[in-house]
Design an enzyme around this catalytic site. Structure first.
Site, PDB file in Angstrom:
ATOM      1  N   ARG A  56       0.720  -1.112  -0.028  1.00 51.48           N
ATOM      2  CA  ARG A  56       0.007   0.111  -0.080  1.00 51.48           C
ATOM      3  C   ARG A  56       0.657   1.092  -0.050  1.00 51.48           C
ATOM      4  O   ARG A  56       0.411   2.365  -0.474  1.00 51.48           O
ATOM      5  CB  ARG A  56      -0.966   0.047   1.395  1.00 51.48           C
ATOM      6  CG  ARG A  56      -2.046  -1.017   1.038  1.00 51.48           C
ATOM      7  CD  ARG A  56      -2.918  -0.939   2.421  1.00 51.48           C
ATOM      8  NE  ARG A  56      -2.207  -1.252   3.629  1.00 51.48           N
ATOM      9  CZ  ARG A  56      -2.687  -0.869   4.775  1.00 51.48           C
ATOM     10  NH1 ARG A  56      -3.844  -0.631   4.949  1.00 51.48           N
ATOM     11  NH2 ARG A  56      -1.871  -1.458   6.014  1.00 51.48           N
ATOM     12  N   HIS A  78       7.745 -23.258   6.312  1.00 51.37           N
ATOM     13  CA  HIS A  78       9.166 -23.359   5.976  1.00 51.37           C
ATOM     14  C   HIS A  78      10.034 -24.336   6.616  1.00 51.37           C
ATOM     15  O   HIS A  78      11.046 -24.795   6.426  1.00 51.37           O
ATOM     16  CB  HIS A  78       9.676 -21.961   6.681  1.00 51.37           C
ATOM     17  CG  HIS A  78       9.617 -21.791   8.191  1.00 51.37           C
ATOM     18  ND1 HIS A  78       8.414 -21.352   8.691  1.00 51.37           N
ATOM     19  CD2 HIS A  78      10.466 -21.847   9.033  1.00 51.37           C
ATOM     20  CE1 HIS A  78       8.819 -21.351  10.014  1.00 51.37           C
ATOM     21  NE2 HIS A  78       9.679 -21.494  10.471  1.00 51.37           N
ATOM     22  N   LYS A 116      13.779 -26.885   5.492  1.00 52.86           N
ATOM     23  CA  LYS A 116      15.052 -27.036   6.229  1.00 52.86           C
ATOM     24  C   LYS A 116      15.926 -28.338   5.729  1.00 52.86           C
ATOM     25  O   LYS A 116      15.215 -29.449   5.579  1.00 52.86           O
ATOM     26  CB  LYS A 116      14.909 -27.328   7.638  1.00 52.86           C
ATOM     27  CG  LYS A 116      14.242 -25.966   8.391  1.00 52.86           C
ATOM     28  CD  LYS A 116      14.081 -26.234   9.788  1.00 52.86           C
ATOM     29  CE  LYS A 116      13.577 -24.865  10.666  1.00 52.86           C
ATOM     30  NZ  LYS A 116      14.741 -23.902  10.496  1.00 52.86           N
ATOM     31  N   GLU A 167      11.391 -22.415  22.050  1.00 51.49           N
ATOM     32  CA  GLU A 167      11.859 -20.898  21.789  1.00 51.49           C
ATOM     33  C   GLU A 167      12.088 -20.211  23.043  1.00 51.49           C
ATOM     34  O   GLU A 167      11.269 -20.442  23.988  1.00 51.49           O
ATOM     35  CB  GLU A 167      10.756 -20.158  20.731  1.00 51.49           C
ATOM     36  CG  GLU A 167      10.311 -21.104  19.572  1.00 51.49           C
ATOM     37  CD  GLU A 167       9.296 -20.146  18.825  1.00 51.49           C
ATOM     38  OE1 GLU A 167       9.476 -19.194  18.607  1.00 51.49           O
ATOM     39  OE2 GLU A 167       8.112 -20.775  18.730  1.00 51.49           O
ATOM     40  N   HIS A 221       3.356 -27.025  11.785  1.00 50.59           N
ATOM     41  CA  HIS A 221       4.674 -27.448  11.940  1.00 50.59           C
ATOM     42  C   HIS A 221       4.942 -28.920  12.471  1.00 50.59           C
ATOM     43  O   HIS A 221       5.750 -29.720  11.558  1.00 50.59           O
ATOM     44  CB  HIS A 221       5.654 -26.473  12.848  1.00 50.59           C
ATOM     45  CG  HIS A 221       5.749 -25.038  12.084  1.00 50.59           C
ATOM     46  ND1 HIS A 221       5.652 -24.750  10.610  1.00 50.59           N
ATOM     47  CD2 HIS A 221       5.815 -23.684  12.548  1.00 50.59           C
ATOM     48  CE1 HIS A 221       5.861 -23.662  10.408  1.00 50.59           C
ATOM     49  NE2 HIS A 221       5.795 -22.983  11.567  1.00 50.59           N
TER      50      HIS A 221
END
Length: 486
Positions: A51, A178, A182, A216, A240
Protein backbone atom coordinates in the site's frame (compact mmCIF):
# COMPACT_ATOMS: atom_id res chain seq x y z
CA UNK A 1 31.57 -31.54 -0.41
CA UNK A 2 30.25 -28.80 -2.70
CA UNK A 3 26.55 -28.29 -3.23
CA UNK A 4 25.30 -28.15 -6.80
CA UNK A 5 23.40 -25.09 -7.93
CA UNK A 6 20.77 -25.80 -10.58
CA UNK A 7 19.53 -22.57 -12.22
CA UNK A 8 15.78 -22.00 -12.50
CA UNK A 9 13.85 -20.68 -15.46
CA UNK A 10 13.38 -16.95 -16.00
CA UNK A 11 10.63 -15.62 -13.73
CA UNK A 12 8.64 -12.61 -12.59
CA UNK A 13 7.98 -12.92 -8.84
CA UNK A 14 5.50 -10.53 -7.20
CA UNK A 15 5.67 -10.27 -3.40
CA UNK A 16 2.47 -8.83 -1.96
CA UNK A 17 3.34 -7.34 1.42
CA UNK A 18 6.76 -6.47 0.03
CA UNK A 19 7.37 -3.86 2.74
CA UNK A 20 6.41 -6.25 5.55
CA UNK A 21 8.56 -7.93 8.17
CA UNK A 22 8.66 -11.39 6.57
CA UNK A 23 9.72 -9.94 3.23
CA UNK A 24 12.50 -7.91 4.86
CA UNK A 25 13.80 -10.66 7.16
CA UNK A 26 13.46 -13.76 5.00
CA UNK A 27 12.19 -13.41 1.45
CA UNK A 28 14.42 -10.71 -0.03
CA UNK A 29 17.61 -11.80 1.81
CA UNK A 30 16.92 -15.37 0.67
CA UNK A 31 16.45 -14.27 -2.92
CA UNK A 32 19.68 -12.28 -2.76
CA UNK A 33 21.58 -15.38 -1.60
CA UNK A 34 20.11 -17.37 -4.51
CA UNK A 35 21.19 -14.55 -6.84
CA UNK A 36 24.69 -14.73 -5.36
CA UNK A 37 24.73 -18.50 -5.91
CA UNK A 38 23.91 -18.03 -9.60
CA UNK A 39 20.51 -19.71 -9.40
CA UNK A 40 18.64 -16.71 -10.82
CA UNK A 41 19.47 -15.61 -14.34
CA UNK A 42 19.89 -11.98 -15.38
CA UNK A 43 16.43 -11.77 -16.95
CA UNK A 44 14.50 -12.69 -13.78
CA UNK A 45 12.72 -9.89 -11.90
CA UNK A 46 11.23 -9.39 -8.43
CA UNK A 47 8.38 -6.99 -7.70
CA UNK A 48 7.37 -5.65 -4.34
CA UNK A 49 3.70 -4.73 -3.99
CA UNK A 50 2.23 -2.92 -0.98
CA UNK A 51 0.00 0.00 0.00
CA UNK A 52 2.89 2.39 0.71
CA UNK A 53 3.34 5.15 -1.89
CA UNK A 54 7.03 4.52 -2.53
CA UNK A 55 9.13 5.24 -5.57
CA UNK A 56 11.12 2.38 -7.04
CA UNK A 57 14.35 3.84 -5.68
CA UNK A 58 12.88 4.26 -2.20
CA UNK A 59 11.83 0.62 -2.20
CA UNK A 60 15.25 -0.51 -3.42
CA UNK A 61 16.82 1.51 -0.62
CA UNK A 62 14.60 -0.34 1.89
CA UNK A 63 15.65 -3.70 0.46
CA UNK A 64 19.31 -2.66 0.50
CA UNK A 65 18.96 -1.81 4.20
CA UNK A 66 17.30 -5.18 4.83
CA UNK A 67 20.19 -6.99 3.14
CA UNK A 68 22.70 -5.18 5.38
CA UNK A 69 20.70 -6.24 8.44
CA UNK A 70 19.89 -9.86 7.58
CA UNK A 71 22.67 -11.09 5.27
CA UNK A 72 26.15 -11.97 6.53
CA UNK A 73 28.61 -9.15 5.90
CA UNK A 74 31.00 -11.37 3.93
CA UNK A 75 28.18 -12.09 1.45
CA UNK A 76 27.45 -8.42 0.76
CA UNK A 77 29.64 -7.86 -2.25
CA UNK A 78 28.90 -4.34 -3.60
CA UNK A 79 28.63 -5.46 -7.24
CA UNK A 80 26.32 -8.34 -6.33
CA UNK A 81 24.09 -6.11 -4.19
CA UNK A 82 23.89 -3.55 -7.00
CA UNK A 83 23.06 -6.26 -9.53
CA UNK A 84 20.38 -7.75 -7.31
CA UNK A 85 18.72 -4.41 -6.54
CA UNK A 86 18.61 -3.63 -10.27
CA UNK A 87 16.20 -6.58 -10.59
CA UNK A 88 13.88 -5.19 -7.89
CA UNK A 89 10.78 -3.19 -8.88
CA UNK A 90 7.83 -1.75 -6.98
CA UNK A 91 4.11 -1.32 -7.63
CA UNK A 92 1.85 0.46 -5.09
CA UNK A 93 -1.26 -1.73 -4.67
CA UNK A 94 -4.08 -1.98 -2.16
CA UNK A 95 -5.54 -5.50 -2.08
CA UNK A 96 -9.05 -4.12 -1.57
CA UNK A 97 -8.93 -1.33 -4.14
CA UNK A 98 -8.59 -1.22 -7.92
CA UNK A 99 -5.59 1.08 -8.28
CA UNK A 100 -2.29 -0.37 -9.36
CA UNK A 101 -3.51 -3.65 -10.85
CA UNK A 102 -3.45 -2.57 -14.48
CA UNK A 103 0.06 -1.20 -14.03
CA UNK A 104 1.15 -4.54 -12.60
CA UNK A 105 -0.47 -6.39 -15.48
CA UNK A 106 1.26 -4.25 -18.10
CA UNK A 107 4.63 -4.70 -16.42
CA UNK A 108 4.65 -8.51 -16.16
CA UNK A 109 5.78 -10.67 -19.04
CA UNK A 110 3.71 -13.46 -20.56
CA UNK A 111 6.54 -15.75 -21.65
CA UNK A 112 8.14 -16.40 -18.24
CA UNK A 113 7.15 -18.10 -15.00
CA UNK A 114 4.79 -15.86 -13.02
CA UNK A 115 4.62 -16.40 -9.26
CA UNK A 116 2.74 -14.38 -6.65
CA UNK A 117 3.74 -14.55 -2.98
CA UNK A 118 0.93 -13.66 -0.52
CA UNK A 119 3.08 -12.36 2.34
CA UNK A 120 0.06 -10.63 3.90
CA UNK A 121 -2.61 -11.29 6.53
CA UNK A 122 -4.78 -14.33 5.62
CA UNK A 123 -7.94 -12.20 5.43
CA UNK A 124 -6.43 -10.58 2.31
CA UNK A 125 -5.88 -13.87 0.44
CA UNK A 126 -9.37 -13.87 -1.15
CA UNK A 127 -9.05 -10.23 -2.24
CA UNK A 128 -5.68 -10.83 -3.88
CA UNK A 129 -6.85 -14.00 -5.63
CA UNK A 130 -10.00 -12.31 -6.92
CA UNK A 131 -8.21 -9.23 -8.30
CA UNK A 132 -5.40 -11.20 -9.89
CA UNK A 133 -8.03 -13.19 -11.74
CA UNK A 134 -10.36 -10.27 -12.53
CA UNK A 135 -7.57 -8.22 -14.10
CA UNK A 136 -6.28 -11.14 -16.15
CA UNK A 137 -2.87 -11.07 -14.45
CA UNK A 138 -2.75 -14.83 -13.88
CA UNK A 139 -3.28 -17.75 -16.22
CA UNK A 140 -3.19 -21.55 -15.95
CA UNK A 141 0.60 -21.55 -15.58
CA UNK A 142 0.80 -18.95 -12.79
CA UNK A 143 1.60 -19.93 -9.19
CA UNK A 144 0.58 -18.43 -5.86
CA UNK A 145 2.41 -18.89 -2.55
CA UNK A 146 0.23 -18.80 0.56
CA UNK A 147 1.71 -18.20 4.00
CA UNK A 148 0.34 -19.68 7.22
CA UNK A 149 -1.94 -19.50 9.11
CA UNK A 150 -4.13 -21.30 6.60
CA UNK A 151 -7.37 -20.93 8.52
CA UNK A 152 -7.90 -21.15 12.26
CA UNK A 153 -10.18 -24.19 12.18
CA UNK A 154 -11.63 -26.67 9.70
CA UNK A 155 -14.48 -24.39 8.61
CA UNK A 156 -12.24 -21.40 7.84
CA UNK A 157 -9.60 -23.56 6.11
CA UNK A 158 -12.26 -25.19 3.98
CA UNK A 159 -13.75 -21.78 3.09
CA UNK A 160 -10.32 -20.45 2.12
CA UNK A 161 -9.62 -23.52 -0.01
CA UNK A 162 -12.93 -22.99 -1.78
CA UNK A 163 -12.16 -19.32 -2.50
CA UNK A 164 -8.71 -20.08 -3.93
CA UNK A 165 -10.14 -22.97 -5.95
CA UNK A 166 -12.42 -20.54 -7.79
CA UNK A 167 -9.41 -18.88 -9.40
CA UNK A 168 -6.56 -21.43 -9.25
CA UNK A 169 -6.10 -25.15 -9.72
CA UNK A 170 -4.64 -27.11 -6.82
CA UNK A 171 -1.37 -27.57 -8.71
CA UNK A 172 -0.99 -23.76 -8.79
CA UNK A 173 -1.34 -23.27 -5.01
CA UNK A 174 1.78 -23.52 -2.83
CA UNK A 175 0.90 -23.54 0.89
CA UNK A 176 4.25 -22.86 2.48
CA UNK A 177 5.56 -24.37 5.73
CA UNK A 178 9.17 -23.28 6.12
CA UNK A 179 9.96 -26.25 8.37
CA UNK A 180 9.68 -28.54 5.35
CA UNK A 181 12.39 -26.54 3.59
CA UNK A 182 15.01 -27.18 6.26
CA UNK A 183 17.99 -29.24 5.11
CA UNK A 184 17.66 -31.71 7.98
CA UNK A 185 13.97 -32.34 7.40
CA UNK A 186 14.66 -33.29 3.80
CA UNK A 187 17.56 -35.43 4.92
CA UNK A 188 15.13 -37.32 7.12
CA UNK A 189 13.47 -38.56 3.93
CA UNK A 190 16.86 -39.39 2.41
CA UNK A 191 17.96 -41.31 5.52
CA UNK A 192 14.73 -43.29 5.53
CA UNK A 193 14.22 -44.02 1.87
CA UNK A 194 17.72 -43.94 0.32
CA UNK A 195 19.25 -46.41 2.79
CA UNK A 196 18.39 -49.98 3.73
CA UNK A 197 19.76 -49.41 7.23
CA UNK A 198 16.77 -47.85 9.00
CA UNK A 199 13.58 -48.74 7.16
CA UNK A 200 13.40 -52.39 8.36
CA UNK A 201 13.42 -51.20 11.99
CA UNK A 202 11.32 -48.05 11.44
CA UNK A 203 8.21 -49.41 13.17
CA UNK A 204 6.60 -50.17 16.53
CA UNK A 205 8.46 -53.46 16.85
CA UNK A 206 11.78 -51.64 17.18
CA UNK A 207 10.97 -47.99 18.01
CA UNK A 208 10.13 -47.33 21.66
CA UNK A 209 8.90 -43.77 21.19
CA UNK A 210 9.42 -40.55 19.24
CA UNK A 211 9.88 -37.03 20.64
CA UNK A 212 9.38 -33.85 18.61
CA UNK A 213 10.43 -30.62 20.34
CA UNK A 214 10.28 -27.04 19.09
CA UNK A 215 11.40 -24.72 21.90
CA UNK A 216 11.79 -20.95 21.68
CA UNK A 217 13.38 -18.49 24.08
CA UNK A 218 11.37 -15.48 22.90
CA UNK A 219 7.97 -14.54 24.27
CA UNK A 220 5.06 -13.01 22.39
CA UNK A 221 5.72 -9.41 23.39
CA UNK A 222 4.92 -7.18 20.42
CA UNK A 223 2.56 -9.69 18.82
CA UNK A 224 0.59 -10.74 21.89
CA UNK A 225 -2.80 -9.60 20.56
CA UNK A 226 -2.35 -11.74 17.44
CA UNK A 227 -0.91 -14.74 19.26
CA UNK A 228 -3.67 -14.75 21.86
CA UNK A 229 -6.15 -15.62 19.10
CA UNK A 230 -4.17 -18.68 18.05
CA UNK A 231 -1.94 -20.19 20.74
CA UNK A 232 0.65 -22.94 20.46
CA UNK A 233 -1.80 -25.53 19.17
CA UNK A 234 -2.92 -23.48 16.17
CA UNK A 235 0.38 -21.68 15.66
CA UNK A 236 2.73 -24.68 15.82
CA UNK A 237 1.20 -28.11 16.37
CA UNK A 238 -1.46 -28.13 13.66
CA UNK A 239 1.09 -27.25 10.97
CA UNK A 240 4.81 -27.41 11.81
CA UNK A 241 4.84 -30.32 14.26
CA UNK A 242 2.17 -32.14 12.27
CA UNK A 243 4.34 -31.99 9.15
CA UNK A 244 7.37 -33.32 11.02
CA UNK A 245 5.30 -36.15 12.48
CA UNK A 246 4.05 -37.07 9.01
CA UNK A 247 7.56 -37.32 7.56
CA UNK A 248 8.61 -39.64 10.39
CA UNK A 249 5.51 -41.83 10.29
CA UNK A 250 4.60 -41.95 6.58
CA UNK A 251 4.89 -45.08 4.46
CA UNK A 252 7.41 -45.06 1.59
CA UNK A 253 5.77 -43.33 -1.41
CA UNK A 254 5.92 -45.16 -4.73
CA UNK A 255 8.05 -42.31 -6.11
CA UNK A 256 9.52 -39.01 -4.91
CA UNK A 257 6.67 -37.17 -6.54
CA UNK A 258 4.65 -34.30 -5.01
CA UNK A 259 1.30 -36.06 -4.88
CA UNK A 260 2.79 -39.44 -3.96
CA UNK A 261 4.55 -37.91 -0.93
CA UNK A 262 1.50 -35.90 0.11
CA UNK A 263 -0.79 -38.92 -0.27
CA UNK A 264 1.27 -40.78 2.32
CA UNK A 265 1.35 -37.80 4.68
CA UNK A 266 -2.43 -37.53 4.44
CA UNK A 267 -2.80 -41.19 5.45
CA UNK A 268 -0.83 -40.48 8.65
CA UNK A 269 -3.04 -37.51 9.60
CA UNK A 270 -6.18 -39.55 9.04
CA UNK A 271 -4.78 -42.34 11.22
CA UNK A 272 -4.16 -40.05 14.21
CA UNK A 273 -6.16 -41.09 17.26
CA UNK A 274 -8.27 -38.56 19.20
CA UNK A 275 -6.19 -37.20 22.11
CA UNK A 276 -7.80 -37.55 25.57
CA UNK A 277 -7.47 -34.68 28.07
CA UNK A 278 -5.01 -36.60 30.26
CA UNK A 279 -2.56 -36.69 27.35
CA UNK A 280 -2.47 -32.89 26.93
CA UNK A 281 -0.63 -30.29 29.04
CA UNK A 282 -0.97 -26.58 28.33
CA UNK A 283 0.96 -23.73 29.90
CA UNK A 284 1.55 -19.97 30.01
CA UNK A 285 4.93 -18.46 30.87
CA UNK A 286 5.17 -16.37 34.02
CA UNK A 287 7.10 -13.13 34.52
CA UNK A 288 10.83 -13.37 35.08
CA UNK A 289 14.26 -12.36 33.84
CA UNK A 290 13.15 -8.75 33.53
CA UNK A 291 10.34 -9.73 31.15
CA UNK A 292 6.60 -9.71 31.69
CA UNK A 293 4.33 -12.73 31.78
CA UNK A 294 2.28 -14.09 28.91
CA UNK A 295 -0.83 -12.44 30.38
CA UNK A 296 0.96 -9.09 30.39
CA UNK A 297 2.32 -9.52 26.88
CA UNK A 298 -1.08 -10.36 25.41
CA UNK A 299 -2.73 -7.64 27.54
CA UNK A 300 -5.48 -10.03 28.61
CA UNK A 301 -5.45 -11.02 32.31
CA UNK A 302 -8.20 -13.60 31.70
CA UNK A 303 -6.53 -15.28 28.71
CA UNK A 304 -6.71 -19.07 28.54
CA UNK A 305 -4.55 -19.28 25.43
CA UNK A 306 -1.52 -21.54 25.75
CA UNK A 307 2.06 -20.44 25.07
CA UNK A 308 3.17 -24.05 25.66
CA UNK A 309 1.66 -27.41 24.82
CA UNK A 310 2.80 -31.00 25.27
CA UNK A 311 0.86 -33.97 23.91
CA UNK A 312 1.05 -37.74 23.69
CA UNK A 313 -0.18 -38.75 20.23
CA UNK A 314 -0.83 -42.22 18.84
CA UNK A 315 -1.22 -43.46 15.27
CA UNK A 316 -3.71 -46.23 14.55
CA UNK A 317 -2.01 -48.22 11.80
CA UNK A 318 0.03 -51.41 11.51
CA UNK A 319 3.40 -49.68 11.46
CA UNK A 320 2.98 -47.51 14.57
CA UNK A 321 0.32 -49.13 16.77
CA UNK A 322 1.58 -48.91 20.36
CA UNK A 323 4.41 -46.43 19.71
CA UNK A 324 3.72 -43.03 21.35
CA UNK A 325 4.73 -39.76 19.71
CA UNK A 326 5.41 -37.03 22.29
CA UNK A 327 5.08 -33.48 20.92
CA UNK A 328 5.96 -30.26 22.75
CA UNK A 329 6.46 -26.65 21.81
CA UNK A 330 6.53 -23.42 23.77
CA UNK A 331 7.70 -19.84 24.24
CA UNK A 332 10.22 -18.53 26.81
CA UNK A 333 11.84 -21.92 27.33
CA UNK A 334 15.41 -22.74 28.29
CA UNK A 335 16.93 -22.62 24.82
CA UNK A 336 16.11 -22.21 21.15
CA UNK A 337 16.03 -25.86 20.29
CA UNK A 338 14.18 -27.91 17.68
CA UNK A 339 14.75 -31.62 17.20
CA UNK A 340 13.20 -34.97 16.39
CA UNK A 341 14.43 -37.92 18.46
CA UNK A 342 13.61 -41.51 17.50
CA UNK A 343 14.38 -43.76 20.48
CA UNK A 344 14.81 -47.46 19.70
CA UNK A 345 13.99 -50.33 22.04
CA UNK A 346 16.62 -52.20 24.01
CA UNK A 347 18.10 -55.45 22.66
CA UNK A 348 15.99 -58.52 23.50
CA UNK A 349 18.81 -59.85 25.69
CA UNK A 350 21.77 -57.95 27.15
CA UNK A 351 24.79 -60.22 27.36
CA UNK A 352 27.07 -57.82 29.27
CA UNK A 353 27.36 -57.67 33.05
CA UNK A 354 27.42 -53.87 32.87
CA UNK A 355 23.75 -53.78 31.83
CA UNK A 356 23.16 -50.69 34.00
CA UNK A 357 25.52 -48.79 31.71
CA UNK A 358 23.33 -49.50 28.70
CA UNK A 359 21.44 -46.59 27.12
CA UNK A 360 19.02 -46.54 24.23
CA UNK A 361 20.02 -46.08 20.63
CA UNK A 362 18.61 -42.70 19.60
CA UNK A 363 18.56 -41.11 16.15
CA UNK A 364 18.47 -37.33 16.71
CA UNK A 365 17.55 -34.99 13.86
CA UNK A 366 18.36 -31.45 14.92
CA UNK A 367 16.55 -28.64 13.09
CA UNK A 368 17.94 -25.64 14.97
CA UNK A 369 20.43 -24.45 15.88
CA UNK A 370 23.29 -26.27 14.12
CA UNK A 371 21.26 -28.42 11.73
CA UNK A 372 22.40 -32.01 11.56
CA UNK A 373 21.77 -35.50 12.82
CA UNK A 374 23.53 -38.03 14.98
CA UNK A 375 22.93 -41.60 16.07
CA UNK A 376 23.65 -42.52 19.69
CA UNK A 377 25.21 -45.99 19.89
CA UNK A 378 26.82 -48.10 22.61
CA UNK A 379 30.53 -48.99 22.49
CA UNK A 380 33.11 -50.34 24.88
CA UNK A 381 34.66 -47.73 27.11
CA UNK A 382 38.38 -47.49 26.22
CA UNK A 383 40.93 -48.92 28.64
CA UNK A 384 41.55 -52.05 30.68
CA UNK A 385 39.34 -53.44 33.40
CA UNK A 386 36.61 -55.38 31.66
CA UNK A 387 33.70 -54.63 29.34
CA UNK A 388 32.30 -51.27 30.38
CA UNK A 389 29.75 -49.67 28.08
CA UNK A 390 29.45 -46.03 27.07
CA UNK A 391 27.21 -44.10 24.71
CA UNK A 392 28.76 -42.08 21.88
CA UNK A 393 27.31 -40.20 18.89
CA UNK A 394 27.91 -40.97 15.26
CA UNK A 395 27.72 -37.35 14.21
CA UNK A 396 26.83 -35.55 10.98
CA UNK A 397 26.55 -31.85 11.73
CA UNK A 398 25.90 -30.00 8.49
CA UNK A 399 28.10 -27.07 9.46
CA UNK A 400 31.01 -29.54 9.35
CA UNK A 401 29.84 -31.77 6.52
CA UNK A 402 29.23 -28.80 4.24
CA UNK A 403 32.27 -26.79 5.32
CA UNK A 404 33.64 -26.54 1.78
CA UNK A 405 30.28 -25.47 0.38
CA UNK A 406 29.77 -22.95 3.15
CA UNK A 407 32.92 -21.16 2.06
CA UNK A 408 31.57 -20.74 -1.45
CA UNK A 409 28.78 -18.49 -2.64
CA UNK A 410 26.58 -21.55 -3.23
CA UNK A 411 26.31 -22.38 0.49
CA UNK A 412 23.48 -24.51 1.80
CA UNK A 413 20.28 -22.46 1.31
CA UNK A 414 17.89 -21.79 4.15
CA UNK A 415 14.29 -22.96 4.08
CA UNK A 416 12.75 -19.92 2.37
CA UNK A 417 15.42 -19.87 -0.34
CA UNK A 418 14.83 -23.50 -1.23
CA UNK A 419 11.05 -23.28 -1.12
CA UNK A 420 10.83 -20.18 -3.31
CA UNK A 421 13.08 -21.81 -5.90
CA UNK A 422 10.82 -24.90 -5.78
CA UNK A 423 7.87 -22.64 -6.58
CA UNK A 424 9.66 -21.36 -9.66
CA UNK A 425 10.46 -24.95 -10.67
CA UNK A 426 6.85 -25.97 -10.15
CA UNK A 427 7.76 -28.62 -7.55
CA UNK A 428 5.07 -28.97 -4.85
CA UNK A 429 6.66 -31.83 -2.89
CA UNK A 430 7.50 -29.66 0.13
CA UNK A 431 4.18 -27.78 0.16
CA UNK A 432 0.89 -28.74 1.78
CA UNK A 433 -2.08 -29.82 -0.28
CA UNK A 434 -5.59 -28.57 0.47
CA UNK A 435 -6.96 -31.90 1.71
CA UNK A 436 -3.89 -32.29 3.93
CA UNK A 437 -4.58 -28.94 5.63
CA UNK A 438 -8.25 -29.80 6.14
CA UNK A 439 -7.43 -33.22 7.59
CA UNK A 440 -5.03 -31.62 10.09
CA UNK A 441 -7.74 -29.20 11.24
CA UNK A 442 -10.27 -32.04 11.43
CA UNK A 443 -7.96 -33.71 13.97
CA UNK A 444 -7.06 -30.51 15.87
CA UNK A 445 -10.53 -28.96 16.16
CA UNK A 446 -12.02 -31.50 18.64
CA UNK A 447 -8.93 -31.15 20.86
CA UNK A 448 -9.29 -27.36 21.00
CA UNK A 449 -13.07 -27.54 21.43
CA UNK A 450 -12.59 -30.00 24.28
CA UNK A 451 -10.45 -27.78 26.48
CA UNK A 452 -12.57 -24.73 25.64
CA UNK A 453 -15.73 -26.62 26.70
CA UNK A 454 -14.08 -27.80 29.93
CA UNK A 455 -12.80 -24.31 30.68
CA UNK A 456 -9.25 -25.63 31.18
CA UNK A 457 -6.78 -23.01 32.33
CA UNK A 458 -3.11 -23.30 31.24
CA UNK A 459 -0.57 -23.88 34.00
CA UNK A 460 2.05 -21.26 34.74
CA UNK A 461 5.69 -22.10 34.13
CA UNK A 462 8.92 -20.25 34.81
CA UNK A 463 10.70 -18.61 31.87
CA UNK A 464 13.98 -20.36 31.15
CA UNK A 465 12.56 -23.72 32.23
CA UNK A 466 11.45 -26.76 30.22
CA UNK A 467 7.76 -25.97 30.69
CA UNK A 468 5.05 -26.89 33.23
CA UNK A 469 5.65 -29.62 35.81
CA UNK A 470 2.71 -31.65 34.50
CA UNK A 471 4.48 -31.95 31.15
CA UNK A 472 7.21 -33.93 32.94
CA UNK A 473 4.58 -36.21 34.43
CA UNK A 474 2.98 -36.72 31.01
CA UNK A 475 6.00 -38.71 29.90
CA UNK A 476 7.28 -39.89 33.31
CA UNK A 477 4.15 -41.92 33.94
CA UNK A 478 5.05 -43.99 30.88
CA UNK A 479 8.52 -44.66 32.33
CA UNK A 480 10.22 -42.27 29.92
CA UNK A 481 11.90 -38.85 30.13
CA UNK A 482 11.94 -35.78 27.95
CA UNK A 483 15.23 -35.07 26.26
CA UNK A 484 16.99 -32.04 27.66
CA UNK A 485 16.36 -28.69 26.00
CA UNK A 486 19.82 -27.22 25.49
Amino acid sequence: MVSRVIPVDTFDLVIFGGTGDLARRKIFPGLYRRFMAGQMNDASRIFGAARAALSEQEFRDQIGAALKEFVATDRLEPEAVEGFLARIFYVPINAREESGWEKLKSTLRGDVVRAFYFSVAPNLFPDLAERLHAHGITDATSRIVVEKPFGRDLASARALNEVLARYFHEDQIYRIDHYLGKETVQNLMAVRFANILFEPIWNSQHVDHVQITVAETMGVNGRGAYYDKSGAMRDMVQNHLMQLLCLIAMEPPYHFDPDAVRDEKLKVIRALQPVPPQNIVRGQYLAGGGEGSYLEHCDNPDSRTESYIAMKVEIANWRWKGTPFYLRTGKRLRARHSEIAITFKEPPHLIFDDAEGWKENVLVIRLQPNEGMHLMVMIKEPGPGGMRLMQVPLDMTFATAYAEAAEAAEDVPDAYERLIMDVIRGNQTLFMRGDEVEAAWAWADPIIEGWEARGDKPQGYDPGSSGPEDALMLIHRDGRRWREIK
